[in-house]
Write an enzyme that holds these catalytic residues in place. Structure first.
Site, PDB file in Angstrom:
ATOM      1  N   GLY A 136      35.120  10.685  59.801  1.00  0.00           N
ATOM      2  CA  GLY A 136      35.981  10.842  60.977  1.00  0.00           C
ATOM      3  C   GLY A 136      35.271  11.711  61.993  1.00  0.00           C
ATOM      4  N   GLU A 196      31.242  18.679  61.519  1.00  0.00           N
ATOM      5  CA  GLU A 196      31.331  19.985  62.163  1.00  0.00           C
ATOM      6  C   GLU A 196      30.006  20.651  62.500  1.00  0.00           C
ATOM      7  OE1 GLU A 196      31.546  20.934  57.625  1.00  0.00           O
ATOM      8  OE2 GLU A 196      32.203  19.323  58.941  1.00  0.00           O
ATOM      9  N   GLU A 235      37.631  20.377  62.768  1.00  0.00           N
ATOM     10  CA  GLU A 235      36.185  20.601  62.930  1.00  0.00           C
ATOM     11  C   GLU A 235      35.890  21.987  63.501  1.00  0.00           C
ATOM     12  OE1 GLU A 235      34.383  18.504  61.412  1.00  0.00           O
ATOM     13  OE2 GLU A 235      36.069  17.142  61.156  1.00  0.00           O
TER      14      GLU A 235
END
Length: 863
Positions: free
Chosen positions: A262, A265, A299
């Site tokens: 998805g 980070e 994130e």
């Protein structure tokens, strides 16, 4: 040299301190050249340097180590099986600091990991978590080997090039430019990032001057505004919450067209799927808006929790604490920014997913031992993210929000720029609260599964008993320290205690539960605990009444329903009892509860189709009646100023169509055709498109293909990823197996990005067998295309799990016996277990005596 093969970790001879990396990607040839100089501290006598490298060709003549003098290796060996580069020297290297220099070449792959190409050939992107930095440059690719990184890129001069830190210098030389970036703070290799391509951006600043940008493909910049707003506000919120400044001078967030996860980070350069970052006011649904907000908040939480303080190895604090914590805190942020979303109620969806997977005998503890990098991908699952987040919520709820926040800030301060283990966090929380956190949490993280707490009322005493819950109905021997919360007759009459033994009794008089003879009793108040509850018949009936009378909060209504469904599947409760309970929700209007009610109704019809096909029409009619009130109340058209949650709910109302409700099917068809003729029609706003698409596919067949053809046309004409995934996830809901096969083949075509193929696997119950045959036929292709990442596991779980016969479980097992690989073992076992659970459930429903009579009676009841 053999001593280094087959080891889970690199040897500790040398410690990297700083990398100077130069990369030159060639986007048209899909290759890259690179060099790296690594400042090393040699800490023990050795003739070897061993680091990670994979899919790279290393120029042996370019490798040397310089300290008191220049040392050239006598042997340079790249061991592909272990993804290591072993350098052997003729003499022992001197203890102390030196520089290792290596030149190498690599391929810009199409596997969405390492250094890869996206958007045909005009974009190059990195994705290194968990263990793929080694595919871009030789390095110590383990989270504990933190170092500083100085990055330089040679790229086409017309392209944008980004990395973790701001640019310090850019030199243009004709068609190429050399871009140098500031040196990073100390960080792990999996967080290093580089992106090269053509982008637009929108920009803002936090109140303390951090520059925040959202980059996306040219022409889509305005779709980045919502994420930009969320990011700026979230950075400010986390600075307060963690009592630590955001550690870098800038934050870039970028939408990548081809992206497996998805989002990721990376420190200061967070990469996202387009659907998780971009929001189009005209064509995105409320659900898309919420997804963008929670993913961005997740994130950005990692910039502190994960990036600033990092796990020591993928087991420890591992993944679960890293991901579980970021998931939990993203809800905290979203709730602060958008209180009207009631996001903590929706958090129950996370808990339910965690409970669903953790109810399998093939689950795993939150803290799991990882022996090889190839096993890491498979634990990026609902246990790490969802159970992880749920037990953190349970702990925060038990310790209290303030104490939890204070202890957390102390922990982050203490371990900033270094590595930590789970027990370090427990110690900080224990110190801040005075509670036995370590003992309490070990019972939840070191063993798999969770308890079901049975409660009975006998002579004004409540009797509690815990036992391990399995969806299969088996008995486990796990035991937990369970934070019990209960209310009796009112939310003001509360009792909390820790259930530390197998069973316990509570005297209602002593506990001041005055109304116990007739009042409702609800355990696990607001569903903050990660466990299920089974009530005796009398207490269950009181709760049914309390639901009908709207005495209970939506979180508790959700919990009672979800536990009852799980108990029914595990054969601890009859289907009649579950359906009777569902009938109490006829006037339900809350999004999270209704959404779960709809999900459960789909699962019940699927299992009923196998167990009692002769009753299916009655069961469908019961569900049409059950949802009639809420569907009429909500209507097709958005109302002026309606809530975000009502918009989300409207997106779920394809259910009357799936149950065969003609009025819904006709209305969906009318609106869809208006939309096909005019994409800007107000008749089909984004929130109801998916519901309409599913409804349209219910009437598609080999002899009536027009709805399918129209949907494919919309798919081909839109450039909005969210629209494409809405359509993909609707197509295979068609009841005609021939159409399902066409859809599945379309999913494998070049028209569908490989990251999105899994959305097309939501197959109707009539298409199950077709999907299985297709999976077997296409397995070699699927394995080749998706086999190196985690997406392959979705193919298996989506196609295998819906079956409900012991024969099918055996057939699946036999097929995969010769086709297994480490990355799919766990998912395969879990999917086969689900098939066996469904098969036992079918048998149990077939043995229910009063089923036919009860179902017919329920179907006749109107709203």
């Amino acid at each position: 040299m053999d001593q280094f093969k087959g080891q889970p970790h690199l040897p500790k001879f040398a410690v990297p301190k700083r990398y100077d990396i130069r990369l030159k990607p060639d986007l048209s040839a899909c290759t890259f050249a690179g060099s790296v100089s690594i400042d090393l501290d040699i800490v023990t006598d050795t003739k070897f340097i061993v680091l990670n490298a994979a899919d790279l060709s290393v120029n042996s003549g370019s490798v040397f180590f310089t300290s008191s003098k220049v040392f050239e290796p006598v042997k340079v060996d790249l061991v592909e099986a272990d993804e290591i580069l072993v350098l052997e020297f003729a003499e022992t290297l001197p203890i102390g600091v030196g520089v290792l220099t290596i030149q190498f070449d690599g391929v810009l792959n199409d596997k969405m990991k390492g250094f890869y190409k996206s958007e045909k050939k005009n974009m190059a992107v990195t994705q290194f978590e968990p263990a793929d930095a080694r595919r871009c440059f030789p390095c110590w690719d383990e989270p504990a080997c933190k170092a500083k990184f100085k990055i330089t890129l040679d790229v086409p001069s017309e392209l944008v090039s980004l990395s973790n830190m701001p640019v310090v210098e850019e030199k243009v030389d004709g068609p190429l430019k050399t871009v140098s970036y500031q040196e990073t703070p100390i960080m792990s290799t999996y967080l290093v990032a580089v992106v090269v391509g053509l982008f637009d951006y929108v920009e803002d600043h936090t109140s303390d001057g951090i520059k925040v940008r959202v980059y996306c493909q040219v022409g889509k910049a305005n779709q980045g505004n919502f994420a930009l707003h969320v990011a700026v506000k979230t950075l400010e919120l986390y600075k307060e919450y963690f009592s630590v400044q955001y550690p870098l001078p800038k934050l870039d967030m970028i939408a990548i067209p081809d992206f497996a996860a998805g989002a990721m980070e990376n420190y200061g350069l967070v990469t996202y799927r387009e659907t998780a970052l971009l929001f189009d006011d005209k064509h995105s649904a409320a659900a898309n808006k919420q997804r963008v907000a929670t993913v961005v908040a997740h994130e950005l939480a990692h910039q502190w929790f994960g990036n600033l303080v990092t796990m020591e190895w993928w087991t420890h604090f591992a993944l679960w604490l890293n991901e579980g914590f970021a998931t939990w805190v993203s809800y905290l942020a979203a709730d602060s920014l958008f209180p009207e979303w009631k996001i903590w109620t929706q958090f129950l969806d996370e808990t339910t997913e965690g409970l669903r997977l953790d109810g399998l005998e093939e689950s795993h503890p939150i803290e799991v031992e990882i022996n090889h990098a190839s096993e890491i991908d498979e634990i990026f699952d609902a246990i790490s993210y969802r159970k992880g987040a749920s037990v953190i919520r349970m702990l925060q709820s038990y310790l209290g929000a303030e104490c939890f926040q204070r202890s957390l800030a102390a922990y982050i301060k203490k371990y900033a720029y270094s590595n930590a283990k789970t027990e370090h966090l427990w110690a900080a929380l224990e110190e801040g609260s005075g509670e036995p956190v370590n003992k309490l949490m070990n019972s939840w993280t070191r063993q798999k599964g969770y308890p079901v707490v049975s409660v009975k009322l006998k002579d004004q005493k409540l009797e509690f008993e815990q036992s391990q819950f399995f969806s299969s109905g088996s008995h486990g021997d796990g035991q937990w320290i369970v934070p019990i919360t209960l209310c009796c007759g009112s939310y003001d009459v509360k009792k909390n205690f820790l259930l530390q033994t197998k069973s316990e009794t509570l005297d209602a008089k002593e506990a001041s539960l005055a109304d116990i003879r007739s009042a409702w009793v609800k355990l696990n108040v607001h569903q903050t605990g990660f466990y299920r509850v089974k009530y005796d018949e009398d207490l269950a009936a009181r709760l049914r009444y309390a639901i009908e009378k709207k005495y209970l909060t939506e979180t508790d209504r959700f919990g009672i329903l979800d536990d009852s469904f799980a108990l029914c599947m595990a054969r601890h409760q009859s289907l009649v009892l579950l359906l009777t309970l569902m009938g109490a929700y006829r006037e339900e209007l809350e999004y999270t509860v209704l959404s779960n009610l709809i999900t459960i109704s789909y699962k019940v019809t699927r299992i009923a189709a196998d167990a009692a096909p002769e009753l299916l029409d009655y069961i469908n009619q019961f569900f049409i009646n059950l949802f009639q009130y809420s569907a009429e109340k909500l209507g097709w058209d958005p109302k002026q100023g309606e809530s975000h949650l009502d918009s989300m709910l409207r997106g779920e109302f394809d259910c009357p169509a799936v149950f065969g409700h003609d009025l819904t099917l006709n209305e969906a068809s009318r609106r869809f055709h208006a939309f096909v003729d005019d994409r800007n029609t107000p008749l089909l706003p984004p929130d109801i498109r998916k519901a309409a698409y599913v409804a349209v596919m219910q009437r598609v067949s080999t002899s009536n293909r027009s709805g399918y053809e129209s949907l494919l046309r919309v798919y081909r004409e839109t450039d909005l990823s969210q629209e494409k995934t809405r359509i993909l996830s609707s197509l295979a809901s068609c009841p005609d197996p021939n159409i399902v096969l066409e859809v599945l083949n379309f999913v494998l075509s070049s028209e569908v990005r490989s990251q999105d193929a899994v959305f097309g696997l939501a197959v109707s119950k009539e298409g199950r067998e077709t999907a299985w045959t297709w999976l077997k036929d296409k397995w070699d292709h699927i394995s080749k295309t998706w086999g190196s990442g985690f997406l392959i596991t979705r193919f298996i779980s989506a196609v295998v799990s819906p079956f409900a016969s012991f024969e099918k479980a055996k057939e699946v097992e036999d097929f995969f016996a010769t086709r297994t690989k480490p990355s799919i073992v766990r998912t395969l076992k879990q999917s086969i277990e689900r098939v066996n659970i469904n098969a036992k459930w079918v048998q149990s429903i077939q043995n229910e005596k009063q089923l036919a009579e009860a179902v017919k009676e329920l179907a006749e009841r109107k709203c």
